[in-house]
Motif scaffolding. Sequence first.
Motif, PDB file in Angstrom:
ATOM      1  N   LEU A  92      46.395  48.678  42.879  1.00 44.96           N
ATOM      2  CA  LEU A  92      45.199  48.196  43.576  1.00 44.96           C
ATOM      3  C   LEU A  92      44.031  48.019  42.612  1.00 44.96           C
ATOM      4  N   ALA A  93      43.855  48.957  41.695  1.00 44.69           N
ATOM      5  CA  ALA A  93      42.764  48.868  40.725  1.00 44.69           C
ATOM      6  C   ALA A  93      42.952  47.652  39.822  1.00 44.69           C
ATOM      7  N   ARG A  94      44.190  47.402  39.386  1.00 43.59           N
ATOM      8  CA  ARG A  94      44.460  46.244  38.534  1.00 43.59           C
ATOM      9  C   ARG A  94      44.189  44.950  39.293  1.00 43.59           C
ATOM     10  N   ASP A  95      44.565  44.910  40.568  1.00 48.46           N
ATOM     11  CA  ASP A  95      44.305  43.710  41.380  1.00 48.46           C
ATOM     12  C   ASP A  95      42.806  43.479  41.574  1.00 48.46           C
ATOM     13  N   ARG A  96      42.035  44.575  41.790  1.00 46.02           N
ATOM     14  CA  ARG A  96      40.585  44.427  41.926  1.00 46.02           C
ATOM     15  C   ARG A  96      39.969  43.911  40.629  1.00 46.02           C
ATOM     16  N   LEU A  97      40.428  44.447  39.507  1.00 48.27           N
ATOM     17  CA  LEU A  97      39.900  44.013  38.208  1.00 48.27           C
ATOM     18  C   LEU A  97      40.235  42.540  37.963  1.00 48.27           C
ATOM     19  N   THR A  98      41.446  42.139  38.287  1.00 48.08           N
ATOM     20  CA  THR A  98      41.846  40.747  38.108  1.00 48.08           C
ATOM     21  C   THR A  98      40.991  39.822  38.975  1.00 48.08           C
ATOM     22  N   ALA A  99      40.708  40.255  40.205  1.00 45.51           N
ATOM     23  CA  ALA A  99      39.881  39.447  41.111  1.00 45.51           C
ATOM     24  C   ALA A  99      38.461  39.313  40.596  1.00 45.51           C
ATOM     25  N   VAL A 100      37.920  40.400  40.028  1.00 43.75           N
ATOM     26  CA  VAL A 100      36.553  40.334  39.499  1.00 43.75           C
ATOM     27  C   VAL A 100      36.486  39.442  38.277  1.00 43.75           C
ATOM     28  N   LEU A 101      37.471  39.554  37.409  1.00 40.52           N
ATOM     29  CA  LEU A 101      37.470  38.758  36.179  1.00 40.52           C
ATOM     30  C   LEU A 101      37.748  37.272  36.458  1.00 40.52           C
TER      31      LEU A 101
END
Length: 103
Positions: A92-101
């Motif tokens: 979930l954290a990786r997906d959130r980071l990918t969405a922000v970037l």
Amino acid sequence: KPARPQPGVSTSNRSGSAKMSQMSGQTLSGGSYTPQPSNPPQRARRAINLGSSESDVTSTLLSSASGKSGNTSKFLRSAMSGAVKKTYEVTLARDRLTAVLAD
């Protein structure tokens, strides 16, 4: 000249002791103190015997996953559940980071 209270620190008797424990190394009078470590008591640890060979370990893991009762099985189910939850949180954290970037 009266001392100014620190933000978030109450000098009233009602919540003073609770707020005092949150301060970082100072008393209200301006002196310093050494906080006492609050280490919880350690539980005794015991080794878990999973088996002596790879096939023994495999059968122990499979039997614990199938619902067999016993301390070893309960521990292994708890460990596997914790590992799955941690992996899910990392995903979930990786997906959130990918969405922000991506924005």
